[in-house]
Write an enzyme that holds these catalytic residues in place. Structure first.
Site, PDB file in Angstrom:
ATOM      1  N   ARG A   1      25.296 -23.646 -24.762  1.00  0.00           N
ATOM      2  CA  ARG A   1      23.965 -24.761 -24.267  1.00  0.00           C
ATOM      3  C   ARG A   1      23.993 -25.871 -25.255  1.00  0.00           C
ATOM      4  NH1 ARG A   1      20.177 -19.579 -22.304  1.00  0.00           N
ATOM      5  NH2 ARG A   1      20.840 -19.530 -20.208  1.00  0.00           N
TER       6      ARG A   1
ATOM      7  N   HIS B   1      24.640 -27.208 -16.039  1.00  0.00           N
ATOM      8  CA  HIS B   1      25.508 -26.547 -16.795  1.00  0.00           C
ATOM      9  C   HIS B   1      24.806 -25.422 -17.721  1.00  0.00           C
ATOM     10  CE1 HIS B   1      29.847 -28.086 -18.041  1.00  0.00           C
ATOM     11  NE2 HIS B   1      29.773 -26.997 -17.426  1.00  0.00           N
ATOM     12  N   GLU B   2      25.485 -24.378 -17.785  1.00  0.00           N
ATOM     13  CA  GLU B   2      24.761 -23.346 -18.736  1.00  0.00           C
ATOM     14  C   GLU B   2      23.454 -22.902 -18.618  1.00  0.00           C
ATOM     15  OE1 GLU B   2      27.074 -21.339 -19.956  1.00  0.00           O
ATOM     16  OE2 GLU B   2      28.824 -23.032 -19.536  1.00  0.00           O
ATOM     17  N   GLY B   3      22.946 -22.918 -17.362  1.00  0.00           N
ATOM     18  CA  GLY B   3      21.554 -22.435 -17.255  1.00  0.00           C
ATOM     19  C   GLY B   3      20.936 -23.718 -16.792  1.00  0.00           C
TER      20      GLY B   3
END
Length: 600
Positions: free
Chosen positions: A298, A441-443
């Site tokens: 993140r 991306h990534e949450g």
């Protein structure tokens, strides 16, 4: 087109005049380093990124990887770049000397990696995923797992991935179905499917090490039953060499709007052959372990969004200086020479916004990297703990704010180019397409908002929030000039209102239906993010004013004046936009919550 990836003068300002990165060399872990070594490795990264990554950015976008006869075909330039990155030592840059690393600070490694992402996000994805997966094994793996995989991942012989998402579950990891069945031989048999796995198949390295979330038969329900497994593409023998193919197969490639150079894959585990997986740590603790890689990713997503925004800004700035069009409104002679479009106030507005977003995002991400350095290497244990709490609180903001405003910067870069910006003959449209992935991306940013307001703000009795306010107060007090004091007052007043809203939301979360309190979490993330980035700009403005007072007029004056003008833009044009967030949050507006599905 500009070949500047990140303005080196700005980077030096951020690292040394704002963050005092040079002082890290006094710490035990970095005692063999100095500003000279930091600058040397940054110079190497800049040069390597321009020579080996930027040279095929457009080509890799146009000729994305193909699935041919069960294998992935890629441009040869991608492997050449990956190998060059590994040979230069960047894969192991942050690791111990004993592991072949350089023991560089996170601040310096983040700066270095910024050049590679700015140059070519698609190719840069492979080494970045690999270092994050290797770090997961380093921290939570057993000695045999470390010996088996780490040396080869840090040398570039193997790559790594994170395999979380499943077709039916998306971001809801509690609902994953991939299973793990123990065997008498000590490994597990993995069965299931994963999707959107970046780098899940490629033709760069002899092996790929997947970090896979799965549930052991009989595990508790929900996230409490998730375990973490190392699942290599090829099994690895005791001598470290890859042996027979493991039961991991490529079900297909996913074709994306941007980031086309990084394969996005659908993978099946255990369909065509037995798939061996090796449990990392304790059973049912996998999500806790994976959060290390997820949080690292993140932070990387936020940094990537900031530097892709920065790259577009560099392109549009150069274009605006060269492109002749029109005349100033005050010029009445239609035969007068045309002026560069940067002379038009509205173009300056768009460039100032890009500067504020890109340099503000870069400052935020470098601050996060510095917190990582303090968390792991500060000589004072209490300071290490505090840095960890601050980083934990700010991680959703570091991920989400640049990934919201980096693409906005790229959108403005297209607008500066005009019609040319909308064409593939110019680079800024690809910057936007690549950056558009980062809010997902990534949450997704919506998940980051829920994480911030629903969890992070309240952790440890809001100690992280208290620490943040203490740190902000230092810089508010440091504002000495009239200009900076005015901005400090504006930030302080906004902060006080945000604290009041936060307290009100906290009472609602504890006493009432949390659905209502969290319904406008995205507004809270915007409010929080803008306050933090305004703080980043105040820090930069304080440093710029200090430098101007200490130096004679000269070539550096323009740099510092530009910093102050960008800070003014943020305080005059951006920070006031949170007024709407404050109203919606204070009233706990139910417009979105009460909308019914059948009304759409």
């Amino acid at each position: 087109m500009s070949d500047t990836l990140i303005d080196r003068r700005d980077l030096a300002f951020q690292l040394y005049e704002v963050l005092d990165t040079e002082s890290l060399a006094t710490r035990e872990r970095f005692r063999e380093h100095s500003r000279d070594t930091f600058d040397a490795v940054i110079e190497t990264a800049d040069r390597l990124a321009r020579d080996k990554f930027a040279n095929h950015n457009s080509a890799a976008d146009k000729q994305e990887p193909r699935f041919v006869d069960g294998a992935v075909e890629m441009l040869p330039d991608v492997k050449e770049a990956f190998d060059a990155y590994a040979e230069a030592g960047f894969l192991a840059g942050r690791y111990d000397y004993e592991l072949g690393g350089m023991q560089l600070p996170e601040s310096v490694m983040a700066a270095c990696n910024g050049f590679f992402t700015a140059a070519n996000p698609g190719t840069a994805g492979y080494p970045f995923l690999t270092t994050a997966a290797a770090n997961l094994i380093r921290v939570f793996g057993d000695e045999q797992q470390k010996a088996t995989f780490l040396p080869h991942m840090l040398s570039g012989r193997f790559t790594g991935t994170m395999a979380l998402t499943e077709p039916h579950a998306g971001s809801s990891l509690a609902d994953i179905r991939t299973s793990a069945t123990p065997t008498d031989d000590g490994h597990y048999l993995i069965k299931g499917a994963k999707i959107y796995i970046s780098g899940g198949e490629q033709s760069l390295t002899e092996n790929i090490v997947h970090m896979v979330l799965a549930k052991i038969k009989g595990a508790p329900g929900g996230v409490r039953g998730i375990s973490l497994f190392i699942v290599p593409k090829f099994r690895v023998g005791g001598d470290g060499n890859s042996t027979e193919r493991n039961g991991v197969s490529l079900a297909g490639l996913i074709h994306k709007l941007g980031y086309r150079g990084t394969t996005s894959t659908a993978l099946s585990f255990g369909d065509d052959a037995p798939c061996h997986g090796y449990l990392v740590g304790e059973p049912h603790q996998g999500l806790k372990y994976m959060f290390q890689m997820m949080n690292e990713a993140r932070l990387g997503v936020g940094f990537g969004a900031a530097v892709i925004g920065y790259r577009g800004y560099m392109h549009s700035l150069e274009y605006a200086k060269d492109r002749l069009q029109g005349r100033k409104p005050s010029e009445k002679n239609p035969e007068a020479p045309q002026v560069p479009i940067i002379e038009h106030a509205d173009v300056r507005r768009m460039l100032l916004a890009q500067k504020a977003y890109s340099e503000g995002g870069l400052a935020l991400c470098l601050y996060g990297a510095r917190l990582m350095d303090d968390q792991h290497t500060h000589p004072d244990e209490e300071k290490r703990i505090e840095a960890g709490k601050l980083l934990d609180l700010l991680t959703p903001v570091i991920k989400a704010w640049p990934s919201e405003y980096g693409p906005k910067a790229n959108d403005l870069a297209i607008q500066v180019y005009g019609g040319a910006g909308y064409t593939r003959e110019y680079p800024v449209e690809q910057c936007w397409r690549d950056n558009r992935l980062n809010p997902i991306h990534e949450g997704t940013n919506g998940i980051q908002a829920l994480d911030l307001l629903g969890r992070k703000v309240w952790q440890d009795q809001s100690h992280g929030l208290q620490l943040l306010m203490q740190q902000m107060q230092i810089d508010l007090t440091e504002a000495k000039t009239d200009r900076c004091q005015q901005w400090a007052l504006s930030l302080s007043e906004t902060l006080q209102k945000a604290v009041q809203v936060t307290q009100s939301l906290g009472k609602s979360l504890m006493q009432e239906n949390p659905d209502r309190a969290l319904a406008n979490a995205s507004c809270y993330l915007h409010l929080f993010g803008h306050i933090v980035v305004a703080w980043m700009w105040l820090r930069q403005a304080n440093a710029a004013e200090k430098a101007l007072m200490a130096m004679p007029a000269g070539s550096e004056e323009s740099f510092y004046r530009g910093k102050l003008q960008a800070a003014q833009y943020f305080f005059h044009w951006e920070l006031p936009t949170v007024a709407q967030d404050l109203v919606l949050l204070r009233n706990q507006d139910d417009t979105c919550l009460e909308m019914k599905t059948e009304w759409f």
